[in-house]
Scaffold this active site. Structure first.
Site, PDB file in Angstrom:
ATOM      1  N   ASN A 202       0.724   4.699   1.607  1.00  0.00           N
ATOM      2  CA  ASN A 202       0.029   5.399   2.687  1.00  0.00           C
ATOM      3  C   ASN A 202       0.103   6.898   2.454  1.00  0.00           C
ATOM      4  O   ASN A 202       1.113   7.415   1.997  1.00  0.00           O
ATOM      5  CB  ASN A 202       0.665   5.035   4.025  1.00  0.00           C
TER       6      ASN A 202
ATOM      7  N   THR B  91       0.832  -1.201   0.000  1.00  0.00           N
ATOM      8  CA  THR B  91       0.000   0.000   0.000  1.00  0.00           C
ATOM      9  C   THR B  91       0.862   1.244   0.000  1.00  0.00           C
ATOM     10  O   THR B  91       1.977   1.247   0.505  1.00  0.00           O
ATOM     11  CB  THR B  91      -0.932   0.054   1.240  1.00  0.00           C
TER      12      THR B  91
ATOM     13  N   GLU C 149      -4.672   4.006   3.461  1.00  0.00           N
ATOM     14  CA  GLU C 149      -3.779   3.104   2.756  1.00  0.00           C
ATOM     15  C   GLU C 149      -4.339   2.802   1.370  1.00  0.00           C
ATOM     16  O   GLU C 149      -5.445   2.306   1.238  1.00  0.00           O
ATOM     17  CB  GLU C 149      -3.613   1.811   3.539  1.00  0.00           C
TER      18      GLU C 149
END
Length: 186
Positions: A32, A30, A119
């Site tokens: 962020n 992910t 995320e």
């Protein structure tokens, strides 16, 4: 399918370090972003959960050095202190297009976070890490509320389902047009 208010929601931010669980524990990396950037957007306040849309990464590739920050109870439940190092290499053409994404906004009940996080899983295999890079998001809809899970495997299965739901929605002609808008030009 057509977009319903308040969508699309456009957000420009930058990639920060998170908990490091997406890649290492889940196999689903992910990007962020600061949760305050999402809270300042038109996404309905307090509506945590899973969203879908498009994103674009630009700027330079970057790496991350982590330093765990223990929470009050001795466990690491807050994002670690992170140091981002730019690699000075511009994000390549193969990684810099408008791409599908699924985004989790909230508390991650499975992990018991003490702070909310935002995320973004970009549905693409990047050639390098891109911490510190610019990220643009067009959030186009809501998939589901946050949930807790009985196991990591159940969480991964649900994320994979969310990714498929996002791909199906993003393939619709009305939605696909958003990927061609002026917003994406740097």
């Amino acid at each position: 399918m057509s977009l319903e208010a308040p969508y699309p929601v456009y957000i420009a931010s930058h990639v920060i370090g998170g908990f490091g669980r997406g890649s290492s524990e889940l196999g689903i990396p992910t990007a962020n972003i600061p949760s305050e950037d999402l809270l300042a957007s038109a996404i309905p306040h307090g509506k945590t959960g899973i969203y879908f849309g498009f994103c674009k990464i630009s700027g330079t590739y970057g790496t991350l050095t982590r330093r765990d920050t223990p929470a009050d109870d001795g466990e690491t439940k807050r994002p670690p202190e992170n140091e981002i190092t730019s690699l000075e290499a511009p994000i390549g053409e193969e990684d810099g297009g408008v791409l599908p994404m699924v985004m989790s906004l909230g508390w991650n009940p499975f992990y018991g976070n003490s702070e909310p996080s935002a995320e973004v899983h970009v549905v693409h295999k990047f050639s390098q890490q891109f911490y510190g890079a610019r990220i643009k998001l067009a959030v186009l809809g809501y998939i589901r509320p946050e949930s807790n899970f009985v196991s990591v495997e159940a969480l991964i299965d649900e994320i994979m389902h969310d990714i498929q739901v996002a791909k199906d929605k993003l393939a619709q002609p009305e939605i696909k047009k958003v990927a061609e808008e002026e917003f994406w030009k740097d």
